[in-house]
Design a protein around this motif. Sequence first.
Motif, PDB file in Angstrom:
ATOM      1  N   MET A   1       0.841  -1.198   0.000  1.00 40.70           N
ATOM      2  CA  MET A   1       0.000   0.000   0.000  1.00 40.70           C
ATOM      3  C   MET A   1       0.876   1.248   0.000  1.00 40.70           C
ATOM      4  SD  MET A   1      -2.917   1.188   2.765  1.00 40.70           S
ATOM      5  CE  MET A   1      -3.984  -0.181   2.295  1.00 40.70           C
ATOM      6  N   ASN A   2       0.490   2.204  -0.773  1.00 41.37           N
ATOM      7  CA  ASN A   2       1.225   3.456  -0.847  1.00 41.37           C
ATOM      8  C   ASN A   2       0.941   4.277   0.399  1.00 41.37           C
ATOM      9  OD1 ASN A   2       2.186   6.065  -1.483  1.00 41.37           O
ATOM     10  ND2 ASN A   2       2.017   5.596  -3.664  1.00 41.37           N
ATOM     11  N   GLY A   3       2.010   4.667   1.138  1.00 44.66           N
ATOM     12  CA  GLY A   3       1.814   5.404   2.374  1.00 44.66           C
ATOM     13  C   GLY A   3       1.997   6.897   2.232  1.00 44.66           C
ATOM     14  N   ASN A   4       2.094   7.418   1.011  1.00 44.36           N
ATOM     15  CA  ASN A   4       2.313   8.854   0.838  1.00 44.36           C
ATOM     16  C   ASN A   4       1.141   9.656   1.372  1.00 44.36           C
ATOM     17  OD1 ASN A   4       3.553   7.272  -1.533  1.00 44.36           O
ATOM     18  ND2 ASN A   4       4.720   9.160  -1.550  1.00 44.36           N
ATOM     19  N   PRO A   5       1.370  10.623   2.280  1.00 44.73           N
ATOM     20  CA  PRO A   5       0.287  11.525   2.680  1.00 44.73           C
ATOM     21  C   PRO A   5      -0.204  12.319   1.471  1.00 44.73           C
ATOM     22  CG  PRO A   5       2.208  11.762   4.119  1.00 44.73           C
ATOM     23  CD  PRO A   5       2.637  10.934   2.949  1.00 44.73           C
ATOM     24  N   ILE A   6      -1.508  12.466   1.337  1.00 48.06           N
ATOM     25  CA  ILE A   6      -2.083  13.198   0.214  1.00 48.06           C
ATOM     26  C   ILE A   6      -2.489  14.584   0.683  1.00 48.06           C
ATOM     27  CG2 ILE A   6      -3.807  13.172  -1.615  1.00 48.06           C
ATOM     28  CD1 ILE A   6      -1.823  10.840  -1.677  1.00 48.06           C
ATOM     29  N   ILE A   7      -1.940  15.601   0.055  1.00 49.26           N
ATOM     30  CA  ILE A   7      -2.201  16.991   0.427  1.00 49.26           C
ATOM     31  C   ILE A   7      -3.008  17.669  -0.678  1.00 49.26           C
ATOM     32  CG2 ILE A   7      -1.187  19.204   1.094  1.00 49.26           C
ATOM     33  CD1 ILE A   7      -0.636  16.904   3.060  1.00 49.26           C
ATOM     34  N   ARG A   8      -4.110  18.293  -0.293  1.00 51.32           N
ATOM     35  CA  ARG A   8      -4.945  18.999  -1.273  1.00 51.32           C
ATOM     36  C   ARG A   8      -4.358  20.398  -1.493  1.00 51.32           C
ATOM     37  NH1 ARG A   8     -10.044  22.122  -0.840  1.00 51.32           N
ATOM     38  NH2 ARG A   8     -10.955  22.107  -2.925  1.00 51.32           N
ATOM     39  N   GLY A   9      -3.653  20.530  -2.591  1.00 52.44           N
ATOM     40  CA  GLY A   9      -3.036  21.818  -2.863  1.00 52.44           C
ATOM     41  C   GLY A   9      -2.056  21.742  -4.008  1.00 52.44           C
ATOM     42  N   ILE A  10      -1.273  22.804  -4.141  1.00 56.97           N
ATOM     43  CA  ILE A  10      -0.307  22.939  -5.233  1.00 56.97           C
ATOM     44  C   ILE A  10       1.078  23.128  -4.644  1.00 56.97           C
ATOM     45  CG2 ILE A  10       0.378  24.297  -7.248  1.00 56.97           C
ATOM     46  CD1 ILE A  10      -2.584  25.121  -7.514  1.00 56.97           C
ATOM     47  N   LEU A  11       1.985  22.243  -5.002  1.00 52.55           N
ATOM     48  CA  LEU A  11       3.368  22.325  -4.553  1.00 52.55           C
ATOM     49  C   LEU A  11       4.210  22.966  -5.647  1.00 52.55           C
ATOM     50  CD1 LEU A  11       5.818  21.585  -2.751  1.00 52.55           C
ATOM     51  CD2 LEU A  11       5.790  19.317  -3.854  1.00 52.55           C
ATOM     52  N   LEU A  12       4.985  23.978  -5.268  1.00 50.90           N
ATOM     53  CA  LEU A  12       5.886  24.657  -6.197  1.00 50.90           C
ATOM     54  C   LEU A  12       7.323  24.354  -5.802  1.00 50.90           C
ATOM     55  CD1 LEU A  12       4.100  28.136  -6.243  1.00 50.90           C
ATOM     56  CD2 LEU A  12       3.911  26.333  -7.973  1.00 50.90           C
ATOM     57  N   GLU A  13       8.035  23.673  -6.676  1.00 52.12           N
ATOM     58  CA  GLU A  13       9.446  23.375  -6.433  1.00 52.12           C
ATOM     59  C   GLU A  13      10.289  24.030  -7.526  1.00 52.12           C
ATOM     60  OE1 GLU A  13      10.717  21.948  -3.859  1.00 52.12           O
ATOM     61  OE2 GLU A  13       9.428  20.356  -3.088  1.00 52.12           O
ATOM     62  N   GLY A  14      11.590  24.080  -7.290  1.00 51.56           N
ATOM     63  CA  GLY A  14      12.495  24.703  -8.239  1.00 51.56           C
ATOM     64  C   GLY A  14      13.620  25.408  -7.502  1.00 51.56           C
ATOM     65  N   LEU A  15      14.600  25.891  -8.246  1.00 50.60           N
ATOM     66  CA  LEU A  15      15.763  26.530  -7.638  1.00 50.60           C
ATOM     67  C   LEU A  15      15.528  28.028  -7.454  1.00 50.60           C
ATOM     68  CD1 LEU A  15      18.640  24.720  -9.554  1.00 50.60           C
ATOM     69  CD2 LEU A  15      17.452  24.041  -7.455  1.00 50.60           C
ATOM     70  N   ASN A  16      16.523  28.683  -6.873  1.00 48.60           N
ATOM     71  CA  ASN A  16      16.435  30.126  -6.638  1.00 48.60           C
ATOM     72  C   ASN A  16      16.187  30.883  -7.943  1.00 48.60           C
ATOM     73  OD1 ASN A  16      17.489  28.961  -4.311  1.00 48.60           O
ATOM     74  ND2 ASN A  16      18.627  30.804  -3.757  1.00 48.60           N
ATOM     75  N   PHE A  17      15.301  31.851  -7.870  1.00 49.14           N
ATOM     76  CA  PHE A  17      14.963  32.745  -8.979  1.00 49.14           C
ATOM     77  C   PHE A  17      14.178  32.066 -10.099  1.00 49.14           C
ATOM     78  CE2 PHE A  17      19.179  34.012  -7.270  1.00 49.14           C
ATOM     79  CZ  PHE A  17      18.768  35.132  -6.548  1.00 49.14           C
ATOM     80  N   ALA A  18      13.606  30.900  -9.806  1.00 55.53           N
ATOM     81  CA  ALA A  18      12.786  30.221 -10.816  1.00 55.53           C
ATOM     82  C   ALA A  18      11.372  30.784 -10.876  1.00 55.53           C
ATOM     83  CB  ALA A  18      12.733  28.720 -10.544  1.00 55.53           C
ATOM     84  N   GLY A  19      10.969  31.540  -9.854  1.00 58.03           N
ATOM     85  CA  GLY A  19       9.647  32.145  -9.860  1.00 58.03           C
ATOM     86  C   GLY A  19       8.645  31.512  -8.907  1.00 58.03           C
TER      87      GLY A  19
END
Length: 240
Positions: A1-19
């Motif tokens: 079974m997949n144990g990943n917590p599910i979060i209702r939202g938008i995750l923004l990843e990226g490096l510095n100055f990516a916006g």
Amino acid sequence: MNGNPIIRGILLEGLNFAGKSSTAVALASLLRAHGCDVAVRHCHVSDDPVVRQLQGEAKAAVRATGSGRFPDPELLRGFNTLKSAQTLIDSVLAAATPYAAGAGGPILVQDRHWFSQYCSNEFFNPGEGLLASVWRDHHAPCFTVQAYLTCAPAERRRRAGGRDGDTHGLNSYLRHHLDRLADLDTFSLRIIGEDPRWTVLSTDDHSPAEIAHRLLTVFHARDQQPTAATVPGVGPVVAA
């Protein structure tokens, strides 16, 4: 079974100055303008005092910002170790926050979380097991939308030139090696590969508002809660 917590939202990843931060502001404004309950958080989902303390200690761990090495494993080891500990704790606590899927809380706009840290570990301190790939695949939080924002080196330099000061030593170190961030960016994109859970967007020729509209389109397509409001050009979104 997949144990990943599910979060209702938008995750923004990226490096510095990516916006990321500008897009987070645009997303929150767009949602709030149409009656949605929104929360914006940076680096950690929960507000646990131990999580906040580890965040501060990690930032303080990088002091020698003038290092000529890139990557510099010794310089980043303390930061990556403390941030990994914080990420592990916060990821467990995230499942009990109002942002967890089914909790009925606000839509979460998350400015950076586990993915940037995982990539930092693997790039600067490979083989040290700070966040295992098994944890990444089976226990890292999954957001409704997970976006990685990227930009060209010339655009990153332009944005960096318009921003004064750095909030902590790691930011100073990364600014000192601005041209080498393309290596870390390429490394991060390679980890994403063809994973359908991620949306990769270049911000070179798009405003934060344009990126926000595009991400809300994806969010609407994936969100499973009842809809009660409509954003023009995007479709219905949830007003809590």
